[in-house]
Design a protein around this motif. Structure first.
Motif, PDB file in Angstrom:
ATOM      1  N   HIS A  57       5.381  -2.783   5.723  1.00  0.00           N
ATOM      2  CA  HIS A  57       4.303  -3.207   6.332  1.00  0.00           C
ATOM      3  C   HIS A  57       2.897  -3.206   5.869  1.00  0.00           C
ATOM      4  O   HIS A  57       2.851  -2.100   4.960  1.00  0.00           O
ATOM      5  CB  HIS A  57       4.362  -2.745   7.959  1.00  0.00           C
ATOM      6  CG  HIS A  57       4.072  -1.607   7.991  1.00  0.00           C
ATOM      7  ND1 HIS A  57       4.794  -0.324   8.287  1.00  0.00           N
ATOM      8  CD2 HIS A  57       2.729  -0.864   8.314  1.00  0.00           C
ATOM      9  CE1 HIS A  57       4.303   0.792   8.281  1.00  0.00           C
ATOM     10  NE2 HIS A  57       2.791   0.549   8.552  1.00  0.00           N
ATOM     11  N   ARG A  58       1.857  -3.674   6.237  1.00  0.00           N
ATOM     12  CA  ARG A  58       0.467  -3.553   6.155  1.00  0.00           C
ATOM     13  C   ARG A  58      -0.430  -3.543   7.075  1.00  0.00           C
ATOM     14  O   ARG A  58      -0.067  -4.057   8.240  1.00  0.00           O
ATOM     15  CB  ARG A  58       0.048  -4.368   4.749  1.00  0.00           C
ATOM     16  CG  ARG A  58       0.052  -5.546   4.884  1.00  0.00           C
ATOM     17  CD  ARG A  58      -0.460  -6.470   3.733  1.00  0.00           C
ATOM     18  NE  ARG A  58       0.225  -6.326   2.590  1.00  0.00           N
ATOM     19  CZ  ARG A  58       0.900  -7.488   1.991  1.00  0.00           C
ATOM     20  NH1 ARG A  58       0.678  -8.624   2.601  1.00  0.00           N
ATOM     21  NH2 ARG A  58       1.408  -7.255   0.717  1.00  0.00           N
ATOM     22  N   LEU A  59      -1.657  -3.136   6.954  1.00  0.00           N
ATOM     23  CA  LEU A  59      -2.639  -3.111   7.921  1.00  0.00           C
ATOM     24  C   LEU A  59      -2.880  -4.565   8.324  1.00  0.00           C
ATOM     25  O   LEU A  59      -2.973  -5.383   7.385  1.00  0.00           O
ATOM     26  CB  LEU A  59      -3.779  -2.318   7.617  1.00  0.00           C
ATOM     27  CG  LEU A  59      -3.580  -0.836   7.466  1.00  0.00           C
ATOM     28  CD1 LEU A  59      -5.027  -0.104   7.009  1.00  0.00           C
ATOM     29  CD2 LEU A  59      -3.103  -0.155   8.597  1.00  0.00           C
ATOM     30  N   GLY A  60      -3.278  -4.901   9.708  1.00  0.00           N
ATOM     31  CA  GLY A  60      -3.692  -6.054   9.905  1.00  0.00           C
ATOM     32  C   GLY A  60      -5.029  -6.295  10.601  1.00  0.00           C
ATOM     33  O   GLY A  60      -6.036  -5.679   9.761  1.00  0.00           O
ATOM     34  N   GLY A  61      -5.234  -7.045  11.556  1.00  0.00           N
ATOM     35  CA  GLY A  61      -6.708  -7.181  11.889  1.00  0.00           C
ATOM     36  C   GLY A  61      -6.850  -6.862  13.557  1.00  0.00           C
ATOM     37  O   GLY A  61      -6.328  -5.796  13.861  1.00  0.00           O
ATOM     38  N   TRP A  77     -13.858  -5.173   9.188  1.00  0.00           N
ATOM     39  CA  TRP A  77     -14.417  -5.407  10.498  1.00  0.00           C
ATOM     40  C   TRP A  77     -15.325  -4.030  11.132  1.00  0.00           C
ATOM     41  O   TRP A  77     -16.450  -4.080  11.467  1.00  0.00           O
ATOM     42  CB  TRP A  77     -13.263  -5.889  11.481  1.00  0.00           C
ATOM     43  CG  TRP A  77     -14.110  -5.907  13.084  1.00  0.00           C
ATOM     44  CD1 TRP A  77     -14.876  -6.685  13.218  1.00  0.00           C
ATOM     45  CD2 TRP A  77     -13.834  -5.058  13.927  1.00  0.00           C
ATOM     46  NE1 TRP A  77     -15.192  -6.664  14.715  1.00  0.00           N
ATOM     47  CE2 TRP A  77     -14.458  -5.610  15.152  1.00  0.00           C
ATOM     48  CE3 TRP A  77     -13.262  -3.844  14.168  1.00  0.00           C
ATOM     49  CZ2 TRP A  77     -14.320  -4.740  16.492  1.00  0.00           C
ATOM     50  CZ3 TRP A  77     -13.187  -3.253  15.404  1.00  0.00           C
ATOM     51  CH2 TRP A  77     -13.965  -3.691  16.319  1.00  0.00           C
ATOM     52  N   ALA A  78     -14.515  -2.810  10.956  1.00  0.00           N
ATOM     53  CA  ALA A  78     -14.962  -1.624  11.268  1.00  0.00           C
ATOM     54  C   ALA A  78     -16.248  -1.320  10.676  1.00  0.00           C
ATOM     55  O   ALA A  78     -17.194  -0.768  11.003  1.00  0.00           O
ATOM     56  CB  ALA A  78     -13.900  -0.476  11.173  1.00  0.00           C
ATOM     57  N   ILE A 147     -14.015   6.526   9.087  1.00  0.00           N
ATOM     58  CA  ILE A 147     -13.406   5.154   9.152  1.00  0.00           C
ATOM     59  C   ILE A 147     -12.003   5.117   8.681  1.00  0.00           C
ATOM     60  O   ILE A 147     -11.460   4.354   9.145  1.00  0.00           O
ATOM     61  CB  ILE A 147     -14.520   4.262   8.428  1.00  0.00           C
ATOM     62  CG1 ILE A 147     -15.960   4.350   8.820  1.00  0.00           C
ATOM     63  CG2 ILE A 147     -14.049   3.044   8.435  1.00  0.00           C
ATOM     64  CD1 ILE A 147     -16.017   3.851  10.268  1.00  0.00           C
ATOM     65  N   THR A 148     -11.875   5.893   7.416  1.00  0.00           N
ATOM     66  CA  THR A 148     -10.428   5.626   7.039  1.00  0.00           C
ATOM     67  C   THR A 148      -9.487   6.218   7.898  1.00  0.00           C
ATOM     68  O   THR A 148      -8.342   5.557   8.032  1.00  0.00           O
ATOM     69  CB  THR A 148     -10.376   6.664   5.782  1.00  0.00           C
ATOM     70  OG1 THR A 148     -11.408   6.368   5.003  1.00  0.00           O
ATOM     71  CG2 THR A 148      -8.981   6.613   5.231  1.00  0.00           C
ATOM     72  N   GLU A 149      -9.714   7.303   8.861  1.00  0.00           N
ATOM     73  CA  GLU A 149      -8.647   7.838   9.677  1.00  0.00           C
ATOM     74  C   GLU A 149      -8.721   6.662  11.084  1.00  0.00           C
ATOM     75  O   GLU A 149      -7.548   6.543  11.547  1.00  0.00           O
ATOM     76  CB  GLU A 149      -9.053   9.034  10.260  1.00  0.00           C
ATOM     77  CG  GLU A 149      -8.026   9.668  11.170  1.00  0.00           C
ATOM     78  CD  GLU A 149      -8.520  11.066  11.848  1.00  0.00           C
ATOM     79  OE1 GLU A 149      -7.858  11.395  13.013  1.00  0.00           O
ATOM     80  OE2 GLU A 149      -9.551  11.579  11.249  1.00  0.00           O
ATOM     81  N   PHE A 150      -9.690   6.135  11.358  1.00  0.00           N
ATOM     82  CA  PHE A 150      -9.939   5.007  12.383  1.00  0.00           C
ATOM     83  C   PHE A 150      -9.106   3.891  12.048  1.00  0.00           C
ATOM     84  O   PHE A 150      -8.068   3.244  12.954  1.00  0.00           O
ATOM     85  CB  PHE A 150     -11.408   4.682  12.500  1.00  0.00           C
ATOM     86  CG  PHE A 150     -11.270   3.413  13.545  1.00  0.00           C
ATOM     87  CD1 PHE A 150     -11.482   3.647  14.804  1.00  0.00           C
ATOM     88  CD2 PHE A 150     -11.452   2.223  13.111  1.00  0.00           C
ATOM     89  CE1 PHE A 150     -11.411   2.762  15.913  1.00  0.00           C
ATOM     90  CE2 PHE A 150     -11.439   0.897  14.095  1.00  0.00           C
ATOM     91  CZ  PHE A 150     -11.510   1.394  15.288  1.00  0.00           C
ATOM     92  N   VAL A 151      -9.082   3.688  10.742  1.00  0.00           N
ATOM     93  CA  VAL A 151      -8.307   2.334  10.177  1.00  0.00           C
ATOM     94  C   VAL A 151      -6.899   2.694  10.092  1.00  0.00           C
ATOM     95  O   VAL A 151      -5.904   1.670  10.531  1.00  0.00           O
ATOM     96  CB  VAL A 151      -8.677   1.907   8.926  1.00  0.00           C
ATOM     97  CG1 VAL A 151      -7.800   0.711   8.428  1.00  0.00           C
ATOM     98  CG2 VAL A 151     -10.255   1.306   9.097  1.00  0.00           C
TER      99      VAL A 151
END
Length: 318
Positions: A57-61, A77-78, A147-151
């Motif tokens: 899987h990969r990160l989405g939106g 977006w963040a 931000i990295t941890e948020f994402v």
């Protein structure tokens, strides 16, 4: 356009047309629709579905409560709404009822034979992506440090992976393998592996890309140049028989073991190629077969014995 002898410009043109065909396919077309679409681009070519690999899987939106699209990419977006400041970001999202998505994926490997040699095929990779809900955008007891941890948080309550939309097919890459083997990206192990196939009884009776695909990775070197690396991956869903790693049989018993392995995989000399790629198939096996065949036994064709003898005298990587 034909499948044989594609020059770089033709390869790029075909890749673009395959990408457009993937985007135009309706939801639910699946592998049969994909194969038919590519066959339409290559009249007379034999397009085969070789393998599907999933579990990634990969990160989405970002979507709202109704599944409405807020952003395609969470990280972009963040950054855009916070200027990269995690405190400002958390203030802005604290009262928002939004959800982060992820893209569950599987990769379909399609092959197009273009000639008699192992390297004579085109490999096409197409991803099938299903966007699902992953998590709420925030939690009262959670405050990330960056931000990295948020994402991409390591520990955050996950939601049931409810689909956000239908699966879609996305073109990944098209590789004329013959051209790859002629390039500086082709490692000596891969070149030797395909050459061994052609020299062996496997190459005499079977088409390489019906039994193997290439797992290809993109990377960038220290000078900033992009490259590919590739290694063979078997396509058979059959579970290979267990071959001994400790006390290896000899003579007729060993011959039965390796021929039984070949029958399960569906082509001769399969045990040798799996030995080169699968750590569960011990190199002791090849040593024992070699020792048998220079003694009183003869249960391999001469061409396979030559390949095995070359490996014995100079193993891969030696």
């Amino acid at each position: 356009m034909t499948a044989t002898d594609l020059d770089p410009n033709q390869s790029q043109t075909l890749a673009l047309r395959v990408a457009e065909a993937c985007a135009a396919l309706p939801a639910g077309a699946g592998v049969p629709g994909l194969v038919a679409a590519i066959e339409g681009l290559l009249p007379g070519a034999q397009v085969q579905h070789a393998l599907t690999r999933g579990g990634w899987h990969r990160l989405g939106g970002v979507v709202d409560l109704d599944g409405g699209r807020i952003a395609e990419h969470l990280g972009t977006w963040a950054e855009s709404i916070s200027g990269g400041d995690i405190n400002e970001l958390m203030e802005k999202v604290a009262d928002l009822r939004l959800f982060v998505t992820r893209l569950n994926g599987q990769t379909h490997y399609l092959v197009v034979p273009t000639g008699p040699a192992a390297r004579d095929f085109i490999q096409i990779e197409v991803e099938e992506l299903q966007e699902v809900l992953d998590r709420c955008i925030t939690d009262p007891d959670w405050f990330p440090d960056s931000i990295t941890e948020f994402v991409d948080p390591l520990d955050f309550p996950r939601l049931e992976p409810e689909p956000v939309g239908p699966p879609r097919l996305v073109f990944r890459r098209l590789v004329p393998v013959n051209a790859l083997l002629e390039s500086s990206d082709a490692g000596p192990r891969l070149v030797r592996f395909l050459d061994d196939w052609d020299r062996s009884s496997a190459g005499e009776t079977s088409i390489f890309c019906e039994h193997w695909v290439l797992s290809i990775r993109e990377y960038r070197d220290q000078e900033g140049d992009d490259h590919l690396s590739a290694k063979p991956v078997p396509v058979s869903a059959a579970v290979p028989p267990t071959l001994p790693d400790g006390v290896v049989a000899r003579g007729a018993q060993l011959a039965n073991q390796i021929h039984g392995f070949d029958r399960v995989l569906g082509y001769p000399f399969a045990w040798y190629f799996h030995m080169l790629t699968n750590p569960k198939v011990s190199h002791r096996l090849a040593t024992a077969v070699h020792d048998d065949l220079i003694g009183a036994y003869a249960y391999l064709p001469v061409r396979d014995l030559k390949v095995l003898r070359d490996w014995y005298n100079q193993p891969y990587g030696a």
